[in-house]
Design an enzyme around this catalytic site. Structure first.
Site, PDB file in Angstrom:
ATOM      1  N   GLY A 262       2.167   7.694   2.729  1.00  0.00           N
ATOM      2  CA  GLY A 262       2.194   6.722   3.820  1.00  0.00           C
ATOM      3  C   GLY A 262       0.878   6.806   4.564  1.00  0.00           C
ATOM      4  O   GLY A 262      -0.030   6.015   4.341  1.00  0.00           O
TER       5      GLY A 262
ATOM      6  N   GLU B 118       0.779   0.075   9.906  1.00  0.00           N
ATOM      7  CA  GLU B 118      -0.689  -0.082   9.816  1.00  0.00           C
ATOM      8  C   GLU B 118      -1.440   1.121  10.394  1.00  0.00           C
ATOM      9  O   GLU B 118      -2.508   0.987  10.975  1.00  0.00           O
ATOM     10  CB  GLU B 118      -1.150  -1.400  10.451  1.00  0.00           C
ATOM     11  CG  GLU B 118      -0.748  -2.587   9.592  1.00  0.00           C
ATOM     12  CD  GLU B 118      -1.272  -3.901  10.074  1.00  0.00           C
ATOM     13  OE1 GLU B 118      -2.442  -3.969  10.458  1.00  0.00           O
ATOM     14  OE2 GLU B 118      -0.497  -4.875  10.046  1.00  0.00           O
TER      15      GLU B 118
ATOM     16  N   LEU C 122       0.833  -1.209   0.000  1.00  0.00           N
ATOM     17  CA  LEU C 122       0.000   0.000   0.000  1.00  0.00           C
ATOM     18  C   LEU C 122       0.868   1.259   0.000  1.00  0.00           C
ATOM     19  O   LEU C 122       0.708   2.141  -0.852  1.00  0.00           O
ATOM     20  CB  LEU C 122      -0.901  -0.040   1.245  1.00  0.00           C
ATOM     21  CG  LEU C 122      -1.866   1.101   1.488  1.00  0.00           C
ATOM     22  CD1 LEU C 122      -2.949   1.130   0.408  1.00  0.00           C
ATOM     23  CD2 LEU C 122      -2.555   0.964   2.858  1.00  0.00           C
TER      24      LEU C 122
ATOM     25  N   GLY D 179      21.398  -0.822  34.031  1.00  0.00           N
ATOM     26  CA  GLY D 179      22.406  -0.973  32.969  1.00  0.00           C
ATOM     27  C   GLY D 179      22.150  -2.165  32.067  1.00  0.00           C
ATOM     28  O   GLY D 179      22.270  -2.078  30.847  1.00  0.00           O
TER      29      GLY D 179
ATOM     30  N   GLN E 201       8.692   0.788  47.502  1.00  0.00           N
ATOM     31  CA  GLN E 201       7.379   1.265  47.020  1.00  0.00           C
ATOM     32  C   GLN E 201       7.486   1.924  45.639  1.00  0.00           C
ATOM     33  O   GLN E 201       6.552   1.850  44.843  1.00  0.00           O
ATOM     34  CB  GLN E 201       6.783   2.242  48.029  1.00  0.00           C
ATOM     35  CG  GLN E 201       6.217   1.520  49.230  1.00  0.00           C
ATOM     36  CD  GLN E 201       5.387   2.417  50.113  1.00  0.00           C
ATOM     37  OE1 GLN E 201       5.435   3.641  49.989  1.00  0.00           O
ATOM     38  NE2 GLN E 201       4.645   1.825  51.016  1.00  0.00           N
TER      39      GLN E 201
HETATM   40  N1  COS Z   1     -14.010   0.701   6.180  1.00  0.00           N
HETATM   41  C1  COS Z   1     -14.757   0.970   5.076  1.00  0.00           C
HETATM   42  N2  COS Z   1     -14.774   2.189   4.484  1.00  0.00           N
HETATM   43  C2  COS Z   1     -14.000   3.145   5.008  1.00  0.00           C
HETATM   44  C3  COS Z   1     -13.207   2.955   6.142  1.00  0.00           C
HETATM   45  C4  COS Z   1     -13.250   1.662   6.745  1.00  0.00           C
HETATM   46  N3  COS Z   1     -12.515   1.410   7.828  1.00  0.00           N
HETATM   47  N4  COS Z   1     -12.551   4.083   6.456  1.00  0.00           N
HETATM   48  C5  COS Z   1     -12.924   4.997   5.547  1.00  0.00           C
HETATM   49  N5  COS Z   1     -13.810   4.434   4.681  1.00  0.00           N
HETATM   50  C6  COS Z   1     -14.480   5.105   3.574  1.00  0.00           C
HETATM   51  C7  COS Z   1     -15.196   6.369   4.073  1.00  0.00           C
HETATM   52  O1  COS Z   1     -16.489   6.046   4.541  1.00  0.00           O
HETATM   53  C8  COS Z   1     -15.242   7.210   2.827  1.00  0.00           C
HETATM   54  O2  COS Z   1     -16.279   6.715   2.006  1.00  0.00           O
HETATM   55  P1  COS Z   1     -17.075   7.613   0.894  1.00  0.00           P
HETATM   56  O3  COS Z   1     -16.177   7.704  -0.276  1.00  0.00           O
HETATM   57  O4  COS Z   1     -18.297   6.815   0.596  1.00  0.00           O
HETATM   58  O5  COS Z   1     -17.354   8.944   1.538  1.00  0.00           O
HETATM   59  C9  COS Z   1     -13.915   6.886   2.164  1.00  0.00           C
HETATM   60  O6  COS Z   1     -13.528   5.594   2.642  1.00  0.00           O
HETATM   61  C10 COS Z   1     -12.812   7.895   2.462  1.00  0.00           C
HETATM   62  O7  COS Z   1     -12.616   7.959   3.849  1.00  0.00           O
HETATM   63  P2  COS Z   1     -11.916   9.205   4.560  1.00  0.00           P
HETATM   64  O8  COS Z   1     -12.618  10.462   4.115  1.00  0.00           O
HETATM   65  O9  COS Z   1     -11.875   8.929   6.021  1.00  0.00           O
HETATM   66  O10 COS Z   1     -10.454   9.195   3.903  1.00  0.00           O
HETATM   67  P3  COS Z   1      -9.134  10.041   4.168  1.00  0.00           P
HETATM   68  O11 COS Z   1      -8.441  10.244   2.893  1.00  0.00           O
HETATM   69  O12 COS Z   1      -9.460  11.231   5.008  1.00  0.00           O
HETATM   70  O13 COS Z   1      -8.167   9.011   4.976  1.00  0.00           O
HETATM   71  C11 COS Z   1      -7.219   7.782   6.783  1.00  0.00           C
HETATM   72  C12 COS Z   1      -8.459   8.329   6.049  1.00  0.00           C
HETATM   73  C13 COS Z   1      -6.234   8.835   7.186  1.00  0.00           C
HETATM   74  C14 COS Z   1      -7.858   7.169   8.018  1.00  0.00           C
HETATM   75  C15 COS Z   1      -6.542   6.671   5.918  1.00  0.00           C
HETATM   76  O14 COS Z   1      -5.863   7.233   4.827  1.00  0.00           O
HETATM   77  C16 COS Z   1      -5.582   5.793   6.725  1.00  0.00           C
HETATM   78  O15 COS Z   1      -6.011   4.852   7.395  1.00  0.00           O
HETATM   79  N6  COS Z   1      -4.260   6.082   6.673  1.00  0.00           N
HETATM   80  C17 COS Z   1      -3.235   5.248   7.287  1.00  0.00           C
HETATM   81  C18 COS Z   1      -2.795   4.225   6.319  1.00  0.00           C
HETATM   82  C19 COS Z   1      -2.054   3.109   6.901  1.00  0.00           C
HETATM   83  O16 COS Z   1      -2.504   2.463   7.827  1.00  0.00           O
HETATM   84  N7  COS Z   1      -0.900   2.834   6.325  1.00  0.00           N
HETATM   85  C20 COS Z   1      -0.089   1.744   6.687  1.00  0.00           C
HETATM   86  C21 COS Z   1      -0.005   0.810   5.556  1.00  0.00           C
HETATM   87  S1  COS Z   1       0.014  -0.868   5.974  1.00  0.00           S
HETATM   88  S2  COS Z   1       1.666  -1.095   6.952  1.00  0.00           S
END
Ligand code: COS
Length: 393
Positions: A133, A364, A127, A341, A279
């Site tokens: 990220g 994640e 991803l 240490g 303690q």
């Molecule tokens: N399950 C299903 N749908 C989801 C969801 C979930 N857990 N979270 C969000 N959605 C949906 C939302 O409902 C929204 O839907 P609509 O298009 O119908 O409105 C859409 O996805 C977009 O959601 P959102 O507006 O919350 O998106 P953002 O771009 O603001 O991003 C975060 C949200 C920041 C939470 C997301 O990008 C994230 O989780 N980032 C971290 C990524 C990560 O974990 N990286 C590590 C990689 S693996 S090591």
């Protein structure tokens, strides 16, 4: 693991904890390996042969009809107690094949999951990118449909199992719409022409990690998981399941640090008694024990909620991941302090745990991202309450 008496669990869960604990004690690496890639590969094979990886995939390849999140959490907690690499090898089989388990067709599942569940195929979740990220919707790798093929171009970074995986679930921009609505998930075999592993990344807690490069990488269109343009939601739904398991791994590490510390303070002589008599030590032990129990409750609340049929556990999983990983870091830090240490000497168990826990607060979804997710869910719930007729008198 006293929390296993709680009503979140059944006897099958308790038996799993006991049997896997015995297996891990005998089989998990005791020391940090020289070659994390080779040891990880061997661990996947070992875990598969011993039958533990069938928890990472649903039936018919796996043990349960649906992924049982409590079992995944118990497995990660138990493995992480003994070895962060054994936990990693286990976890990546689940996360890497998660989108296929949750959204794949019967054909896709049949082609991949049995071998993942036997440890004969290594999975990876591709991803993140150098410039995307936390902000998944900004990812730039493209997958362009040309006839019956997708052509992938771009790069991925921070990919666990890069270089040892047999296949990657790759999230790429298919362009149906701008932003998060223009992404799709594709299964890309490691030997697909145009895919190269562009380097390994060394970290404070060595495990297989690297970058991928896609140059006109051609894959059949049948590798699309779910619907085109639904990749963002597939990624998020997969992370919802696996984020609680990250909390569980943190819990296992915290518990190990705690057990080691209790043994140490009871026998370490100081000021005419033992450290445990002081303690100031007791206050630390109390803090550690409470953080551990609170983490366990959040982790298994999230897992139980999902296993009980909830469609989404976005808030519960984010709370579990953020709280358990941050708390484990605190617990392990206190352990290092109480070991003095010895706690910072290379190769000591708490020194290793101090490094092993750190990435869990980032991967994640970093703690700050979990906080954003929790706050958004809370605000949404309040909004729904305000709109509901029952509260609108
Ligand atoms: N399950 C299903 N749908 C989801 C969801 C979930 N857990 N979270 C969000 N959605 C949906 C939302 O409902 C929204 O839907 P609509 O298009 O119908 O409105 C859409 O996805 C977009 O959601 P959102 O507006 O919350 O998106 P953002 O771009 O603001 O991003 C975060 C949200 C920041 C939470 C997301 O990008 C994230 O989780 N980032 C971290 C990524 C990560 O974990 N990286 C590590 C990689 S693996 S090591």
């Amino acid at each position: 693991m006293s929390h296993l008496v709680l009503p979140f669990f059944n006897n099958g869960h308790r038996q799993l904890a006991e049997e896997l604990g015995v297996w891990a004690e005998a089989n998990a690496p005791k020391d940090e390996p020289e070659d994390a890639n080779a040891v990880s590969k061997a661990l996947v094979k070992q875990l598969g042969e011993a039958g533990w990886l069938d928890l990472c995939v649903p039936a018919p390849a796996g043990r349960f009809e649906k992924l049982d999140v409590r079992s995944l959490c118990i497995a990660r907690e138990t493995l992480a107690y003994h070895s962060s690499l054994a936990d990693f090898a286990f976890a990546m089989q689940g996360l890497g094949s998660g989108p296929i388990s949750l959204f794949g067709t019967d054909e896709q599942r049949a082609a991949v999951l049995p071998e993942v569940g036997r440890g004969q195929k290594i999975a990876a979740f591709a991803l993140s990118e150098g410039k995307a990220g936390s902000d998944v919707a900004a990812l730039a790798t493209t997958a362009t449909l040309e006839g019956d093929y997708y052509i992938l171009n771009g790069s991925k970074k921070w990919i666990s199992n890069a270089g040892i995986a047999d296949f990657y679930v790759v999230f790429a921009r298919t362009g149906e719409e701008e932003g998060h609505r223009g992404l799709s998930a594709l299964i890309v075999e490691a030997d697909a022409p145009g895919l190269t592993v562009a380097g390994q990344i060394d970290t404070i807690s060595p495990h297989p990690l690297g970058s991928l490069e896609f140059t006109d990488c051609r894959v059949p269109s049948s590798v699309l998981i779910g619907e085109s343009g639904h990749g963002f939601k597939i990624a998020m739904a997969t992370l919802d399941v696996f984020r609680s398991t990250v909390g569980a791994a943190a819990l296992g590490m915290a518990r190990r640090a705690f057990d080691e510390t209790v043994r140490h303070v009871k026998q370490r002589k100081a000021f005419g008694g033992t450290l445990a008599d002081l303690q100031i030590t007791q206050a630390k032990l109390a803090e550690m024990a409470t953080l551990i129990d609170a983490s366990a409750l959040l982790v298994y609340r999230a897992a139980w909620t999902k296993d009980s049929g909830a469609e989404r556990i976005t808030k519960e999983a984010a709370m579990a991941k953020a709280y358990a990983t941050e708390s484990a870091q605190e617990v392990i830090d206190m352990a290092v302090q109480l070991f003095g240490g010895r706690g910072v000497a290379s190769g000591h168990i708490v020194e290793r745990l101090y490094r092993d826990i750190r990435p869990l607060r980032i991967y994640e979804g970093a703690t700050e991202i979990q906080q954003v997710i929790i706050a958004r869910q809370v605000l949404k719930e309040v909004e729904m309450d305000e709109k509901s007729p029952a509260t609108n008198h």
